[in-house]
Design an enzyme around this catalytic site. Structure first.
Site, short mmCIF file in Angstrom:
data_model
loop_
_atom_site.label_atom_id
_atom_site.label_comp_id
_atom_site.label_asym_id
_atom_site.label_seq_id
_atom_site.Cartn_x
_atom_site.Cartn_y
_atom_site.Cartn_z
N GLY A 6 0.91 -1.14 0.09
CA GLY A 6 0.11 -0.05 -0.15
C GLY A 6 0.73 1.19 -0.10
O GLY A 6 1.61 1.48 0.93
N SER A 9 -0.68 7.20 2.06
CA SER A 9 -0.14 7.93 3.24
C SER A 9 0.54 7.20 4.43
O SER A 9 1.42 7.16 5.00
CB SER A 9 -0.90 9.34 3.72
OG SER A 9 -2.23 8.65 4.14
N LEU A 10 -0.55 6.23 4.73
CA LEU A 10 -0.12 5.46 5.93
C LEU A 10 1.08 4.38 5.44
O LEU A 10 2.15 4.08 6.30
CB LEU A 10 -1.37 4.50 6.34
CG LEU A 10 -1.04 3.89 7.61
CD1 LEU A 10 -0.48 4.78 8.88
CD2 LEU A 10 -2.59 3.23 8.02
N GLY A 11 1.07 3.61 4.48
CA GLY A 11 2.04 2.96 3.80
C GLY A 11 3.51 3.50 3.76
O GLY A 11 4.36 3.09 4.28
N LYS A 183 -13.03 2.45 18.72
CA LYS A 183 -12.53 3.20 17.49
C LYS A 183 -13.59 3.26 16.52
O LYS A 183 -13.88 4.44 15.77
CB LYS A 183 -11.31 2.84 17.08
CG LYS A 183 -10.69 3.74 15.99
CD LYS A 183 -9.35 3.39 15.15
CE LYS A 183 -8.92 4.35 14.07
NZ LYS A 183 -7.47 3.81 13.47
N ASN A 187 -15.57 6.40 14.92
CA ASN A 187 -15.89 6.91 13.38
C ASN A 187 -17.23 6.72 12.85
O ASN A 187 -17.62 7.50 12.06
CB ASN A 187 -15.17 5.86 12.61
CG ASN A 187 -13.64 6.17 12.83
OD1 ASN A 187 -13.10 7.18 12.98
ND2 ASN A 187 -12.79 4.94 12.51
N ASN A 191 -17.63 10.10 11.12
CA ASN A 191 -17.35 10.22 9.49
C ASN A 191 -18.71 9.89 8.50
O ASN A 191 -18.79 10.91 7.82
CB ASN A 191 -16.53 8.89 9.07
CG ASN A 191 -15.32 8.95 9.78
OD1 ASN A 191 -14.88 9.92 10.70
ND2 ASN A 191 -14.21 8.12 9.37
N SER A 250 -11.50 10.90 6.88
CA SER A 250 -11.02 10.09 5.62
C SER A 250 -12.14 9.78 4.56
O SER A 250 -12.10 9.78 3.48
CB SER A 250 -10.46 8.87 6.15
OG SER A 250 -11.56 8.11 6.82
N GLU A 262 -15.01 3.94 3.05
CA GLU A 262 -15.05 2.59 3.92
C GLU A 262 -16.00 2.42 4.74
O GLU A 262 -16.17 1.82 5.86
CB GLU A 262 -13.59 2.47 4.88
CG GLU A 262 -12.45 2.52 4.05
CD GLU A 262 -11.08 2.59 4.96
OE1 GLU A 262 -10.40 1.71 4.84
OE2 GLU A 262 -11.00 3.59 5.50
#
Length: 303
Positions: A6, A9-11, A183, A187, A191, A250, A262
């Site tokens: 991936g 940004s996180l990868g 968490k 969200n 979100n 996100s 997601e």
């Protein structure tokens, strides 16, 4: 060696910090075109952290163009892309390989655990904030913490204990599923409203009104059905909204970029689990239906 799947940004954040820790790591890319883009930029990642800027040379390969064994695989794709991205890597994984999942939401973690019974699969909850202003550029905007755990309740692996916590702020959690559920609840309460009303996090209480409080009450009931007591959930949600008031979630970012969200792994999962547990959640189901309708109106996938 660490392999990171991936290139979002996180990868890239994990690649950057693994390199800073002096560890051998490789970024797994989707296809030859992605590899050529990195090669055209001399494989350089321009990394901006709170303590300064660096240029890091990243080792990259196309995930499907190597048969090198993978010992530690860090999966940083979106939740809906995980199973497809992992499928061609199965032949590179042995019974000693370990998989660390960094996804938002719930559902895909259980899918991977079931699909890869020979490998140890670890779950993580990530609170770091990072974004890409341009390709091969990464800004680490908010230093957070990564909580990692084993749903099988095994102790932390040796490779994790060797990671410098000053570079990657990780903590081992004996109750990682409870962490992920809490968490998820936060969200769910934030979100989808930012998607529905196209607003920043801080505007959610005003735009949602009593609907938000109804959702919080139902989320507490959903958590209770999972054996998780969360009397302070409302306080936690409003504190997150206050701290991230100017942030765009996100899910809203995906909306603006025309990407698949997601939603199914966040609110969709919560509603499905509520139904399986026999817990009525009309406010959450209304929010899910309204969010899917909003996505459909914009021509985006609703699942």
């Amino acid at each position: 060696m660490f392999h990171v799947l991936g290139a979002g940004s996180l990868g890239l954040l994990w690649i950057a910090r693994l390199q800073q820790a002096g560890l051998d790591c490789r970024l797994l890319l989707r296809d030859q075109a992605a590899l050529q883009r990195w090669q055209a930029a001399d494989n350089l990642l321009h990394f901006t952290a709170p303590n300064g800027q660096q240029q890091l040379r990243v080792s990259c390969e196309v995930a499907t163009q190597s048969d090198t064994a993978i010992a530690i695989l860090i999966v940083a794709t979106k939740a809906h892309a995980v199973m497809t991205a992992l499928a061609p890597l199965r032949q590179r994984l042995s019974s000693n390989s370990q998989i660390l999942l960094l996804q938002n939401g719930l559902g895909v973690q259980q899918q991977v655990t079931q699909a890869f019974p020979e490998q140890r699969v670890l779950y993580a909850s990530v609170t770091d904030g990072a974004w890409q202003p341009a390709p091969q550029q990464l800004i680490w905007a908010g230093q957070g913490q990564t909580l990692i755990g084993d749903p099988a309740l095994q102790p932390p692996p040796d490779w994790l204990l060797q990671l410098d916590q000053r570079i990657i702020n990780w903590q081992w959690s004996e109750q990682i599923l409870a962490v992920l559920w809490r968490k998820l609840a936060v969200n769910c309460a934030v979100n989808p409203f930012t998607l529905l009303f196209d607003c920043c996090n801080g505007e959610v209480p005003l735009r949602a009104g009593p609907w938000l409080d109804e959702c919080i009450t139902e989320l507490q009931t959903v958590l209770a059905a999972q054996g998780i007591a969360a009397p302070d959930l409302g306080q936690q949600i409003h504190e997150v909204i206050r701290r991230t008031a100017s942030n765009s979630s996100s899910m809203r970012q995906d909306l603006h970029a025309g990407r698949r969200t997601e939603l199914s792994y966040i609110l969709g999962y919560a509603c499905a689990e509520a139904q399986r547990s026999g817990v009525p959640v009309p406010a959450l189901e209304h929010l899910l239906t309204a969010s899917r309708q909003r996505l459909s109106e914009l021509g985006l996938p609703v699942d």
